[in-house]
Enzyme design. Structure first.
Site, mmCIF file in Angstrom:
data_model
loop_
_atom_site.group_PDB
_atom_site.id
_atom_site.type_symbol
_atom_site.label_atom_id
_atom_site.label_comp_id
_atom_site.label_asym_id
_atom_site.label_seq_id
_atom_site.Cartn_x
_atom_site.Cartn_y
_atom_site.Cartn_z
ATOM 1 N N CYS A 164 0.902 -1.185 -0.093
ATOM 2 C CA CYS A 164 0.020 -0.149 0.222
ATOM 3 C C CYS A 164 0.840 1.152 -0.041
ATOM 4 O O CYS A 164 0.319 2.167 -0.238
ATOM 5 C CB CYS A 164 -1.117 0.147 1.197
ATOM 6 S SG CYS A 164 -2.037 -1.467 1.431
ATOM 7 N N TYR A 208 -16.577 14.637 21.441
ATOM 8 C CA TYR A 208 -16.973 15.997 21.130
ATOM 9 C C TYR A 208 -16.039 17.225 21.734
ATOM 10 O O TYR A 208 -15.815 17.298 22.875
ATOM 11 C CB TYR A 208 -18.277 16.366 21.174
ATOM 12 C CG TYR A 208 -18.345 17.789 21.069
ATOM 13 C CD1 TYR A 208 -18.285 18.735 19.837
ATOM 14 C CD2 TYR A 208 -18.981 18.435 22.193
ATOM 15 C CE1 TYR A 208 -18.059 19.864 19.830
ATOM 16 C CE2 TYR A 208 -18.916 19.855 21.938
ATOM 17 C CZ TYR A 208 -18.556 20.680 20.879
ATOM 18 O OH TYR A 208 -18.745 21.989 20.956
#
Lengths: 464, 464
Positions: free
Chosen positions: B50, B433
């Protein structure tokens, strides 16, 4: 008692939870069917309290950028927002709320068919001499943020002391360092971010020292010196720290007094008790956001975690139900994330101490890995810690400390926790792999492998 | 037939799957108990295929950086790696493998007690005139990568044509653009990245054009013009594209011929059939990596997906089992991720066409959101698409196209798929968050909300 041809929803509190509930209810029921009145004590609605440190630090230019939606915008959607209006008493028997005009002081009763309580959280303020002096600021409301930034820009303070080493304390310390202020941070505990285990918290402490914050850990704040009403120093159990600005980041607790005085049940955390649809134990009364307690899905215990993301979700759930739909908020797994300068920190679930307190026998695994393929530019080092139940190998919690690209991996751990996965099962997870995003084994998988190996070797060494 | 006082594990193929299996087996069983011999046709072991586009593009300086571990390093761990050694025949009845010295050509038989097949994948090469010309390169092995980079640096090609618009084709196109080469890309389909739905694939096409790649979609390659044995142009069904370098990125298929000729069962994908412990249907024969087929956990169908991350996991599982432990590889959810210049792309599960083919009735939701809080610097726009089963609301798949910070969110979708979550349940997920990481509703949650709303309104509009 208002208009009887349609139902009336009264919402106390115009921030995340209250306005999410109002918006969802409005989407499902038009103004002819449901009148929605929101009582908000302050001047703003729906703002990002989490953005305050970035506003103080100057990363965010204008306070208005933190406001998702203004009262006027809500009014356009036929949500009647009344700012500077405080609810002072709830009468659940008569279905009404006593309301006071914050500026004028006039009071009156407002009736409701459905009541939504979204009173948020109140900051813990120390009862110490000088705590109300000029220059001592909490970081709770947007007005607090505006006041601190004005002080920073107009008075140019040279030395600041931040009291409290939680997320908000550390983020404010960074913001003030960014402003060129000499910052000290005091916390009674031996590490910042007590929601991390000591080994991971130490990495955060090192990072804070690295950006020039003076850490005074294991020291209690005993008072504030003042001169002509303005703060001049913080006295701790070990020293006196000169300061022309003091930030109080001592955490918050559910602001549930109004509900409690009305006989609405609160729980051991002080938060209002609700069911999964966000109904309180009182008829026609709902609650959501920082003022409620919820269930920790790993420990099973009630918790009160003040976070905008929970407030939004709970408000949405309440609003869907108020609007005639069906939705539930099952609980939280205790996810938190923060960035302090170049350091990213996240945690979810239970740390070792919390797991022990919840009655779990645990094992832990800590791994160091890279955020991207080691050979890819921009790869940084990160540490991932997993806390796992012995024998079963069930994931109980995770902690991450690293740099760019590290911390948001906590989402994967949070979803694994949500689904009660074992670390052995997690080793098979099909996570995105490409060199710019991850090593071939994602750090989450490396940590799961290490933890699974520990579970297996523990089983071998300590057969049942 | 070797040493009979200890078991002998023969591994065919020294890349991700083979070496993971060898390493795990070695960790559990020492050299006195288990001899491990690895037969590798090429010169390298355990390298990142990859990473080849990044090596060609110059982002990675040295080919050695792509090698996780050399044959010498494995030998130190008492794993006998024999490079330039090809397995040409398996005799499962006698428990032996015929082996050929790639350079000398000499052949001999090697006996085994356990056999691990990790022969990888073979690139699809078009049977077209000129396909073997000088300047036409596949991107399969590290040697391919080295050859392409040498050509780029030494001959300075001006015009390149990439055949195939999958991940490797797009990444190679980017790498060559980075090198200042004029790049065209040809694909028979109407969009690049056919694993995305057309609406999302279009965003990728736009991004490729944006970086200057000439896209020729819906055009078949019919042949290659050559001059003195070197490629000069690519002829498509619509035009002739001059080229001094051609990259073939036409995908790969399981390289299972050796196993098949030995009577070892392969499946409809051409991959070797194994159970969850990676045992083939032949006694004492195991297989892992790109040469096997596995189960898609959403469709239930067998699939062959050539990805280093699966190869590593399957190899680990085989190695644990070979070493006397117990581990399983249950399957994949089809996650893939890529970055092409500033564009991040990811997908997991089933796209609309795949879901329909698998017999699902579906709904989809597409949302646009920001990677961080909108007011936070560095926030970029991203699109998230969810494919959901009608009625049940079960998540079937997800696609993301965006910029910095967007695509790795696919992990959350992949873990939700793994746990068969519904989009309604996903709306409650406790994701991290904070303004530098996410808007208060993470894009994954916004997409789940929108999808849940679509499921609900479909239910209302089309009652059972």
């Amino acid at each position: 008692m208002g208009d009887h041809t349609r139902e009336r929803l009264l919402v106390i509190g115009g921030d995340a939870a209250g306005m999410s509930a109002a918006s969802q209810a409005r989407r499902r029921r038009g103004p002819d069917e449901l009148e929605i009145v929101v009582l908000e004590r302050g001047r703003f609605t729906s703002y990002s309290a989490c953005g305050i440190p970035y506003y103080v630090g100057g990363v965010v230019g204008d306070a208005e950028e933190l406001i998702a939606r203004t009262p006027a915008e809500f009014r356009e959607r036929r949500i009647d927002v009344r700012t500077r209006t405080e609810a002072v008493e709830i009468d659940t028997r008569a279905g009404r709320v006593r309301v006071r005009d914050v500026d004028g002081g006039a009071e009156r009763w407002e009736g409701y068919d459905q009541l939504m309580i979204a009173t948020g959280a109140a900051p813990a303020r120390p009862r110490l001499p000088g705590a109300d002096a000029d220059g001592v600021h909490g970081v709770q409301t947007l007005d607090d943020g505006i006041a601190i930034r004005r002080l920073v820009e107009e008075r140019g303070p040279r030395r600041a002391v931040v009291v409290g080493g939680g997320y908000i304390g550390l983020e404010m310390a960074e913001a003030l360092v960014t402003r060129g202020i000499e910052v000290s941070l005091v916390d009674g505990a031996e590490q910042p971010m007590r929601t991390l285990d000591p080994d991971m918290g130490r990495l955060v402490a090192d990072a804070m020292r690295g950006i020039g914050v003076g850490l005074h850990l294991g020291e209690r704040v005993e008072g504030f010196d003042t001169e002509k009403g303005a703060v001049t120093a913080v006295r701790t159990s070990a020293r006196t720290l000169p300061a022309d600005l003091v930030i109080l980041g001592l955490g918050v607790k559910p602001d549930s007094g109004l509900a409690r005085r009305a006989g609405i049940e609160t729980g051991p955390t002080g938060g209002i008790v609700t069911d999964r649809r966000m109904r309180t134990r009182a008829e026609r009364v709902w609650a959501a956001g920082d003022c409620v307690e919820t269930r920790h899905l790993v420990s099973g215990a009630p918790v009160a975690i003040a976070l905008g993301t929970h407030a939004n979700k709970q408000g949405r759930v309440a609003g869907i139900n108020l609007g005639g739909g069906y939705a539930t908020f099952p609980g939280v797994v205790g996810t938190a994330i923060s960035k302090i300068c170049h350091v990213e920190v996240a945690r979810t679930g239970l740390n070792e101490a919390e797991a022990a307190a919840a009655g779990f026998a645990t094992l832990s695994a800590v791994v160091e890995s890279t955020t991207r393929a080691g050979y890819h530019p921009g790869a940084t080092t990160m540490k991932t810690k997993l806390v796992v139940e012995r024998r079963s190998g069930r994931l109980l919690g995770g902690q991450i400390v690293g740099e760019e690209g590290a911390a948001k991996r906590v989402d994967g751990l949070a979803i694994a926790l949500w689904n009660r996965m074992t670390v052995e099962e997690m080793t098979g997870l099909d996570l995105g792999y490409a060199p710019p995003f991850s090593p071939v084994w994602d750090p989450v998988l490396i940590a799961a492998r290490k933890a699974a190996e520990r579970v297996e070797s523990d089983m071998r060494d300590n057969p049942l």
